[in-house]
Enzyme design. Structure first.
Site: not given
Length: 271
Positions: A18, A82-84, A196-198, A51
């Site tokens: 990530d 991580c989505n991005t 978003c994994t955050h 991002g």
């Protein structure tokens, strides 16, 4: 997807990658299913946040780092938590590395099944919400629903700060909620995708900002199940606690140690 040649060494790790600490939400779910699997958690904190970067920058960073990490640590599987990074670089990484690669996608499908009002909110980074991949997920799984998107990079910073024990201005969460609520139909949102994994790290704070009657959904559980499926029947030998790798050293790493320990990570190193 290329499969691991033969049976992996029992000590061969699963590599979770990530930009920062968001992938810890995936690690927490993975531990429930595979408590004995050796894991290396890799955070590209030198590149954080992703991002605001261009697609070309993200693709180059992710492919380069994962290539070097795969060569050094010989993981049995890599998860881009991580989505991005996943929406931009997943296909490229799969083309380069001959091991299973699991990506992270916005949980639009389960959100569409959950919503009662038909109006779904999606919070993500700027890079994630502009991807055509998100458009395709909406068309495939949320046809007939309304999906409202809002980019909130502040939440990444807030999650990073929270895990370091730093007090976060609650206005961050209020602004995130208002960014969705203020759009046409936003008052009817009853389900919010944390893309978003955050963001699950600050879900409680977001729930307070959105108010009652709103459910949150993220992809961590589904990712963990996918990893468990792809490693089914493999042997695991976890002889030590999990290790975290960071791409930049700094005083802030020491402040992360207590939070990382709660996720079973006691060994911090710089890659």
């Amino acid at each position: 997807m290329a499969q691991f040649p033969g049976r992996p060494d029992p000590a061969s790790p699963i590599l979770l990658f990530d930009s920062g600490v968001g992938g810890l939400t995936v690690l927490a779910e993975l531990r429930k299913l595979l408590p004995d699997a050796p894991v290396i958690y890799a955070a590209d904190n030198a590149g954080l946040p992703y991002g605001g970067k261009s697609e070309a920058e993200i693709a180059a960073r992710v492919c380069g780092l994962l290539g070097r990490m795969a060569e050094r640590f010989h993981p049995r599987l890599i998860c881009i938590a991580c989505n991005t990074a996943s929406t931009i670089a997943l296909a490229m990484v799969r083309d380069v590395l001959q091991i299973p690669i699991v990506g992270t996608v916005p949980a639009i499908k389960p959100a569409a099944a959950m919503t009662r009002t038909g109006v779904i909110g999606l919070l993500g980074t700027e890079a994630t919400i502009r991807q055509g991949y998100v458009d395709r997920l909406e068309a495939e799984f949320a046809a007939g629903k309304r999906l409202l998107r809002f980019a909130t990079p502040e939440l990444v910073t807030a999650a990073e700060a929270k895990l370091r024990g730093i007090v976060v201005d609650p206005g961050v969460y209020v602004r995130a909620a208002a960014g969705l609520r203020s759009q046409q139909g936003g008052g009817e949102i009853d389900t919010v995708v944390l893309a978003c994994t955050h963001f699950p790290l600050v879900q409680d704070e977001l729930a307070g900002a959105f108010g009652p009657g709103v459910s949150f959904v993220d992809g961590a559980g589904g990712i963990a199940r996918r990893i468990a499926h792809l490693t089914q029947g493999q042997e695991f030998e976890r002889s030590q606690s999990d290790r975290a790798l960071f791409t930049r050293d700094g005083d802030d790493l020491a402040s992360l140690a207590p939070a990382l320990a709660k996720f079973g990570i006691d060994d911090l190193a710089v890659f």
